[in-house]
Scaffold this motif. Structure first.
Motif, PDB file in Angstrom:
ATOM      1  N   CYS A  63       9.635   2.112  24.569  1.00 46.32           N
ATOM      2  CA  CYS A  63      10.843   2.911  24.371  1.00 46.32           C
ATOM      3  C   CYS A  63      11.054   3.358  22.934  1.00 46.32           C
ATOM      4  O   CYS A  63      10.629   2.710  21.986  1.00 46.32           O
ATOM      5  N   ASP A  64      11.741   4.503  22.816  1.00 43.85           N
ATOM      6  CA  ASP A  64      12.375   4.919  21.577  1.00 43.85           C
ATOM      7  C   ASP A  64      13.730   4.233  21.518  1.00 43.85           C
ATOM      8  O   ASP A  64      14.353   3.975  22.554  1.00 43.85           O
ATOM      9  N   GLN A  65      14.219   3.987  20.301  1.00 46.70           N
ATOM     10  CA  GLN A  65      15.548   3.405  20.137  1.00 46.70           C
ATOM     11  C   GLN A  65      16.156   3.882  18.816  1.00 46.70           C
ATOM     12  O   GLN A  65      16.213   3.151  17.838  1.00 46.70           O
ATOM     13  N   PRO A  66      16.641   5.115  18.774  1.00 48.72           N
ATOM     14  CA  PRO A  66      17.349   5.545  17.573  1.00 48.72           C
ATOM     15  C   PRO A  66      18.626   4.741  17.391  1.00 48.72           C
ATOM     16  O   PRO A  66      19.265   4.327  18.357  1.00 48.72           O
ATOM     17  N   THR A  67      19.001   4.529  16.129  1.00 53.40           N
ATOM     18  CA  THR A  67      20.196   3.754  15.814  1.00 53.40           C
ATOM     19  C   THR A  67      21.024   4.505  14.773  1.00 53.40           C
ATOM     20  O   THR A  67      20.523   5.397  14.087  1.00 53.40           O
ATOM     21  N   ARG A  69      15.770   4.935  24.956  1.00 53.92           N
ATOM     22  CA  ARG A  69      15.243   5.998  25.823  1.00 53.92           C
ATOM     23  C   ARG A  69      13.816   5.594  26.187  1.00 53.92           C
ATOM     24  O   ARG A  69      12.923   5.594  25.343  1.00 53.92           O
ATOM     25  N   VAL A  70      13.596   5.231  27.446  1.00 50.18           N
ATOM     26  CA  VAL A  70      12.305   4.692  27.883  1.00 50.18           C
ATOM     27  C   VAL A  70      11.270   5.805  27.949  1.00 50.18           C
ATOM     28  O   VAL A  70      11.490   6.851  28.570  1.00 50.18           O
ATOM     29  N   ILE A  71      10.143   5.582  27.308  1.00 49.40           N
ATOM     30  CA  ILE A  71       9.015   6.504  27.334  1.00 49.40           C
ATOM     31  C   ILE A  71       8.170   6.260  28.575  1.00 49.40           C
ATOM     32  O   ILE A  71       7.795   7.189  29.291  1.00 49.40           O
TER      33      ILE A  71
END
Length: 344
Positions: free
Chosen positions: A161-165, A141-143
């Motif tokens: 970016c955020d990058q939850p996994t 999800r690009v900030i």
């Protein structure tokens, strides 16, 4: 500066349905096709909210729920929106996958689906680094997307970016910043290389770092927070952030890692990799790049940065005065953020 313990991160937002994978987009995007995006109307915390209005694009994915993928769009005021869009689409494609579709080969296939030649797609997938954490599934999800440099036919776009996994039954927050290099040909902008952030291991926090993390008016994306946890950020940067936060709410985009080593287009070392600079993309919830953002607000913020000790303040406004002849500067690269640099 001492080294810090892991930073507590805010959860990446309300969990959405089990749907992740971004649709494909054209590889070289014309500028006319990129100018219709609008910025978000709600200034959410930078660690969980993209800058511009986004559209969820999804396919079914089994396993624990992750936030829905959000396709970033450039807002008004961009100089080369097509360059940013080409960079972002590749980062979104490489860093987002449903369960069972991880790995370098699958990432190369997602890059090729954007229209990138297969050999180059494989090379870019191999360069993904921190954009390809070990996980069953992930979503980027690009900030923000800001320039690391922009010339007539080459550019650096820093995709923050955020990058939850998720792995097994666990969903973890994460994220990175990628220095995306592009060149422009007669057919448009295309990515040529990736340089993901590599902040290094965390250690013990010193007092200034603890104060920065405790200050709710300083919004740090994952890579910048990791830079501070790693102890390689100069105290002058941390003290300036705290001083500015006394008056403004500042959304940081880049501190040390994920930035070009040299000032783009030159052989002069940048202050960022040395831990002596930070960039701000949003002030009091207003994106610097947005023409609707008050030039007075930006000018006052730039002067406040100089008063906080910065010898080198760049932004979209060319200011007069300053302690030295070159304390303030403006160019195309800095039309979308304020650069705040410090001496050794």
């Amino acid at each position: 500066m001492a080294l810090p313990p892991p930073l507590r991160q805010h959860p990446p937002g309300a969990l959405a349905r089990r749907s992740l994978l971004l649709g494909t987009a054209a590889w070289c995007v014309c500028a006319a096709g990129c100018s219709n995006g609008a910025k978000s109307s709600s200034p959410a915390v930078a660690s969980s909210s993209p800058r511009s209005r986004t559209t969820a694009v999804a396919v079914s994915s089994p396993g624990p729920e992750l936030p829905a993928a959000m396709a970033w769009r450039p807002g008004p005021g961009e100089i080369q929106p097509a360059a940013k869009l080409a960079a972002v689409r590749l980062v979104e494609a490489l860093g987002t996958w449903p369960t069972g579709q991880g790995g370098e080969r699958a990432a190369a296939a997602r890059a090729a689906a954007l229209g990138i030649p297969s050999v180059l797609a494989a090379q870019l997938a191999a360069q993904a680094g921190s954009l390809a954490p070990s996980a069953d599934a992930a979503v980027v999800r690009v900030i923000d997307a800001q320039y690391g440099g922009i010339l007539s036919d080459t550019a650096s776009v820093l995709v923050v970016c955020d990058q939850p996994t998720h792995s097994g039954a666990t969903v973890r927050p994460g994220g990175t910043t990628v220095d995306v290099r592009l060149s422009r040909t007669s057919s448009g902008w295309g990515v040529t290389a990736l340089h993901p952030a590599a902040p290094g291991p965390a250690g013990a926090l010193d007092e200034a770092a603890r104060e920065v993390f405790a200050q709710s008016r300083i919004e740090l994306p994952p890579a910048s927070a990791a830079d501070i946890r790693g102890g390689a950020v100069h105290d002058s940067v941390l003290h300036a952030m705290l001083q500015l936060a006394g008056t403004y709410r500042l959304s940081v985009s880049v501190v040390r890692s994920g930035h070009p080593l040299d000032v783009f287009g030159t052989n002069r070392p940048s202050d960022h990799p040395l831990g002596r600079a930070f960039d701000v993309w949003r002030i009091d919830g207003h994106p610097v790049v947005d023409p609707a953002t008050s030039r007075t607000l930006i000018s006052e913020f730039m002067r406040a940065a100089a008063a906080a000790g910065s010898y080198n303040v760049g932004g979209p406004v060319q200011l007069a005065g300053g302690a030295t002849a070159n304390q303030f500067f403006s160019d195309d690269t800095h039309h979308d953020h304020v650069h705040i640099g410090f001496t050794a």
